[in-house]
Design a protein around this motif. Sequence first.
Motif, mmCIF file in Angstrom:
data_model
loop_
_atom_site.group_PDB
_atom_site.id
_atom_site.type_symbol
_atom_site.label_atom_id
_atom_site.label_comp_id
_atom_site.label_asym_id
_atom_site.label_seq_id
_atom_site.Cartn_x
_atom_site.Cartn_y
_atom_site.Cartn_z
ATOM 1 N N TRP A 64 9.701 -4.644 1.677
ATOM 2 C CA TRP A 64 9.778 -3.721 2.815
ATOM 3 C C TRP A 64 10.903 -2.709 2.629
ATOM 4 O O TRP A 64 10.753 -1.533 2.961
ATOM 5 N N GLY A 65 12.033 -3.161 2.079
ATOM 6 C CA GLY A 65 13.126 -2.224 1.788
ATOM 7 C C GLY A 65 12.678 -1.158 0.801
ATOM 8 O O GLY A 65 12.951 0.030 0.974
ATOM 9 N N ALA A 66 11.956 -1.602 -0.230
ATOM 10 C CA ALA A 66 11.433 -0.649 -1.217
ATOM 11 C C ALA A 66 10.430 0.294 -0.575
ATOM 12 O O ALA A 66 10.396 1.489 -0.889
ATOM 13 N N ALA A 67 9.607 -0.222 0.344
ATOM 14 C CA ALA A 67 8.613 0.628 1.019
ATOM 15 C C ALA A 67 9.300 1.711 1.850
ATOM 16 O O ALA A 67 8.864 2.864 1.855
ATOM 17 N N VAL A 68 10.375 1.343 2.531
ATOM 18 C CA VAL A 68 11.111 2.334 3.325
ATOM 19 C C VAL A 68 11.703 3.403 2.410
ATOM 20 O O VAL A 68 11.569 4.607 2.668
ATOM 21 N N LEU A 69 12.346 2.972 1.330
ATOM 22 C CA LEU A 69 12.909 3.953 0.387
ATOM 23 C C LEU A 69 11.806 4.766 -0.281
ATOM 24 O O LEU A 69 12.004 5.936 -0.620
ATOM 25 N N THR A 70 10.644 4.162 -0.439
ATOM 26 C CA THR A 70 9.489 4.852 -1.005
ATOM 27 C C THR A 70 9.076 6.024 -0.118
ATOM 28 O O THR A 70 8.783 7.118 -0.608
ATOM 29 N N ILE A 71 9.073 5.788 1.179
ATOM 30 C CA ILE A 71 8.721 6.857 2.121
ATOM 31 C C ILE A 71 9.759 7.970 2.071
ATOM 32 O O ILE A 71 9.423 9.158 1.989
ATOM 33 N N VAL A 72 11.030 7.601 2.079
ATOM 34 C CA VAL A 72 12.113 8.599 2.073
ATOM 35 C C VAL A 72 12.069 9.428 0.794
ATOM 36 O O VAL A 72 12.092 10.660 0.837
ATOM 37 N N THR A 73 11.994 8.752 -0.361
ATOM 38 C CA THR A 73 12.008 9.498 -1.622
ATOM 39 C C THR A 73 10.698 10.262 -1.827
ATOM 40 O O THR A 73 10.706 11.357 -2.389
ATOM 41 N N GLY A 74 9.598 9.704 -1.367
ATOM 42 C CA GLY A 74 8.317 10.416 -1.449
ATOM 43 C C GLY A 74 8.356 11.702 -0.646
ATOM 44 O O GLY A 74 7.852 12.741 -1.074
ATOM 45 N N LEU A 115 0.824 -1.208 0.000
ATOM 46 C CA LEU A 115 0.000 0.000 0.000
ATOM 47 C C LEU A 115 0.862 1.263 0.000
ATOM 48 O O LEU A 115 0.570 2.230 -0.719
ATOM 49 N N ILE A 116 1.926 1.252 0.779
ATOM 50 C CA ILE A 116 2.851 2.394 0.801
ATOM 51 C C ILE A 116 3.388 2.649 -0.601
ATOM 52 O O ILE A 116 3.428 3.787 -1.070
ATOM 53 N N ILE A 117 3.786 1.585 -1.276
ATOM 54 C CA ILE A 117 4.349 1.716 -2.624
ATOM 55 C C ILE A 117 3.306 2.270 -3.585
ATOM 56 O O ILE A 117 3.576 3.201 -4.349
ATOM 57 N N LEU A 118 2.095 1.720 -3.557
ATOM 58 C CA LEU A 118 1.048 2.197 -4.467
ATOM 59 C C LEU A 118 0.674 3.649 -4.192
ATOM 60 O O LEU A 118 0.523 4.448 -5.119
ATOM 61 N N LEU A 119 0.514 4.000 -2.913
ATOM 62 C CA LEU A 119 0.134 5.367 -2.571
ATOM 63 C C LEU A 119 1.202 6.376 -2.996
ATOM 64 O O LEU A 119 0.890 7.459 -3.484
ATOM 65 N N ARG A 120 2.455 6.021 -2.810
ATOM 66 C CA ARG A 120 3.541 6.924 -3.193
ATOM 67 C C ARG A 120 3.557 7.117 -4.711
ATOM 68 O O ARG A 120 3.752 8.229 -5.196
#
Length: 183
Positions: A161-171, A97-102
Amino acid sequence: MLTVPNLLTLSRIVALPLLVACLWWPAWAAGYWLAFALYCLMGITDYFDGYLARAQGTVSKLGVFLDPIADKIMVAAVVLMLVATRDIEGIHLIAALIILLREIAVSGLREFLAQLQVSVPVSRLAKWKTTLQLVALGALILGGAVPAEAWVKQVGLVSLWGAAVLTIVTGWDYLRVGLKHMD
């Protein structure tokens, strides 16, 4: 302008329904194998469309427009299918969900900033996010083809999960730039 790089980008969009169809029946292991092969081919074309456009000096407005769209719909379609097949479930739905929302939020933000003629270049960290995201989804597809090899799915989930964390940072990085241009 139908250059080779643009045709490669378009091929990813055209191949997407076939990829989804291969994942449609989760009990069909051959479908996962076909989906994995197609997904890898799509990833290769993603690399080469940009490489060739820059190397040949044929970067076009159509390519600049289509490439991120092709990437986002591929990621969204694969995530949704892996959720539907329960290859992504439980707590891991949060990472998906984090990835899709970003992806949706950054697309909207880029559109808003483009109207203001503000360019937001893709950061190196965002490229790492994309790479980790593609590895995660590829591993999860492959995990469906080889369910006896549980470690493959685990690699996919850890990478997700690693991608989700980077997704939050880059978002957040994109949002900070965007906020400077909002009233």
